[in-house]
Design a protein around this motif. Structure first.
Motif, PDB file in Angstrom:
ATOM      1  N   VAL A  53       0.835  -1.203   0.000  1.00 57.47           N
ATOM      2  CA  VAL A  53       0.000   0.000   0.000  1.00 57.47           C
ATOM      3  C   VAL A  53       0.865   1.247   0.000  1.00 57.47           C
ATOM      4  O   VAL A  53       0.691   2.148  -0.841  1.00 57.47           O
ATOM      5  CB  VAL A  53      -0.944   0.005   1.220  1.00 57.47           C
ATOM      6  N   THR A  54       1.796   1.346   0.947  1.00 55.98           N
ATOM      7  CA  THR A  54       2.603   2.566   1.024  1.00 55.98           C
ATOM      8  C   THR A  54       3.507   2.712  -0.197  1.00 55.98           C
ATOM      9  O   THR A  54       3.677   3.823  -0.703  1.00 55.98           O
ATOM     10  CB  THR A  54       3.440   2.581   2.315  1.00 55.98           C
ATOM     11  N   LEU A  74       1.196   3.622  -3.244  1.00 60.48           N
ATOM     12  CA  LEU A  74       0.544   4.910  -3.015  1.00 60.48           C
ATOM     13  C   LEU A  74       1.556   6.050  -3.077  1.00 60.48           C
ATOM     14  O   LEU A  74       1.280   7.111  -3.664  1.00 60.48           O
ATOM     15  CB  LEU A  74      -0.160   4.900  -1.656  1.00 60.48           C
ATOM     16  N   ALA A 106      -2.475   0.813  -6.651  1.00 58.67           N
ATOM     17  CA  ALA A 106      -2.591   1.449  -5.341  1.00 58.67           C
ATOM     18  C   ALA A 106      -4.044   1.427  -4.857  1.00 58.67           C
ATOM     19  O   ALA A 106      -4.305   1.166  -3.675  1.00 58.67           O
ATOM     20  CB  ALA A 106      -2.078   2.886  -5.410  1.00 58.67           C
ATOM     21  N   SER A 123      -4.960  -2.109  -3.631  1.00 55.25           N
ATOM     22  CA  SER A 123      -4.270  -2.446  -2.383  1.00 55.25           C
ATOM     23  C   SER A 123      -4.784  -1.597  -1.221  1.00 55.25           C
ATOM     24  O   SER A 123      -4.944  -2.112  -0.104  1.00 55.25           O
ATOM     25  CB  SER A 123      -2.757  -2.279  -2.557  1.00 55.25           C
ATOM     26  N   VAL A 124      -5.061  -0.313  -1.457  1.00 53.63           N
ATOM     27  CA  VAL A 124      -5.595   0.545  -0.395  1.00 53.63           C
ATOM     28  C   VAL A 124      -6.971   0.053   0.043  1.00 53.63           C
ATOM     29  O   VAL A 124      -7.273  -0.027   1.243  1.00 53.63           O
ATOM     30  CB  VAL A 124      -5.675   2.007  -0.878  1.00 53.63           C
ATOM     31  N   PHE A 173      -6.517  -3.173   2.028  1.00 54.08           N
ATOM     32  CA  PHE A 173      -5.888  -2.927   3.325  1.00 54.08           C
ATOM     33  C   PHE A 173      -6.860  -2.238   4.278  1.00 54.08           C
ATOM     34  O   PHE A 173      -6.915  -2.577   5.474  1.00 54.08           O
ATOM     35  CB  PHE A 173      -4.643  -2.065   3.137  1.00 54.08           C
TER      36      PHE A 173
END
Length: 333
Positions: free
Chosen positions: A167-168, A171, A203, A206-207, A210
């Motif tokens: 995620v990070t 993103l 992103a 995944s965001v 998460f």
């Protein structure tokens, strides 16, 4: 509101500012070889973050200092449990900072290529490891009765933590690409918009995954609202990027990062570090400093924090213009 809660919010705000600002730094560094096709273009890419990257890192130093002073037990347990990933982040940041300063000191393609590789590593490794670290904080760690970490290094690499790292990383790369589209012109701007369009959907998936997983691990009303708003903000950012409204796209990715951090901290409170063992969590109450220390720190923060914010805001205002390839703005790099 109790001072322990005030300082919990301040620590969350400092990490939010760090990830929003350093996030696009990491994204620019990760995209350096992909978007910069020759030396002039790579210098231009680095010039977009040159005046601000070191100031952005002050946020994490301040966050760590605030955590140490306000919640010493939280600081001690967290930094011992996450010693290896945090050490790797520190080494990568040092290497990255040296690379920014050294790459332009010799007119040698091989020399610059090696430092460019250091910039890419120093950007992608922390971008991934910060997600791993904060996913472990949200999920909780195995804490012994004395508060010490009772697990091993491999216990930190569970699927939820790896998803947090993804995620990070994705993103921040999207955030950096949108920032480059906002700060450059011509072909570089077009490439940056395309990069955001390619990485952005990864992103987004995944965001979303998460955020949903986080709410099954632990949740509060505020964390649910923040998670939903983060997903919507990222969707709006990608839509703005498609129509080349990079200012709105950058605002959207910044909001996404900030809201995800808010989601994690809102889900944690009143805990600061949950325990996965039946030994009890570290909370804002049992991990905090004395009331006198918190009162003194509050006065110091009230005086100096506005000054720091004004100075950094002034820096961004001064260097707000687009940077064109081959201009004097990129000569230093």
């Amino acid at each position: 509101m109790e001072l322990t809660t005030v300082w919990f919010v301040l620590v969350a705000a400092l990490f939010t500012g760090y990830f929003v600002l350093e996030g696009f730094d990491f994204g620019v560094g990760a995209l350096l070889p992909a978007l910069g096709r020759d030396e002039r273009e790579r210098r231009t890419l680095l010039a977009t973050i040159g005046p601000v990257w070191d100031g952005n890192e002050v946020w994490v130093i301040t966050a760590g200092g605030a955590m140490f002073a306000a919640f010493p037990a939280w600081y001690a347990t967290l930094f011992s449990a996450l010693y290896l990933p945090l050490l790797a982040i520190l080494v990568a940041l040092i290497l990255r900072g040296v690379a920014f300063e050294y790459r332009g000191m010799r007119d040698d393609p091989g020399w610059r290529a090696r430092w460019d590789a250091a910039i890419v590593f120093g950007s992608t490794a922390p971008a991934f490891l910060w997600g791993v670290a904060f996913a472990n904080i949200a999920r909780g760690l195995p804490l012994a009765p004395d508060g010490d970490y009772a697990g091993g290094p491999l216990d930190l690499l569970h699927p939820y933590a790896l998803l947090g790292g993804l995620v990070t990383l994705t993103l921040f790369v999207t955030h950096g690409a949108v920032f480059l589209a906002l700060k450059t012109a011509g072909e570089l701007r077009v490439r940056a918009l395309r990069a955001a369009a390619r990485v952005g959907p990864v992103a987004f998936v995944s965001v979303t995954a998460f955020a949903a997983w986080t709410l099954t691990v632990r949740a509060s009303a505020a964390s649910v609202v923040a998670a939903a708003a983060a997903v919507l903000a990222l969707a709006a950012a990608l839509a703005a990027n498609r129509v080349r409204r990079e200012g709105w796209a950058f605002l959207g990715t910044a909001l996404t990062i900030g809201l995800l951090v808010v989601c994690l901290f809102a889900a944690l409170h009143p805990a600061v570090l949950p325990s996965t063992l039946p030994t009890g969590d570290l909370t804002v109450s049992n991990a905090s400093s004395s009331p006198y220390t918190l009162r003194l720190m509050t006065w110091v923060a009230a005086i100096f924090a506005p000054l720091v914010l004004l100075y950094q805001g002034w820096t961004y205002w001064v260097f707000r213009k687009r940077i064109h390839t081959g201009t004097a703005d990129a000569d230093h790099y």
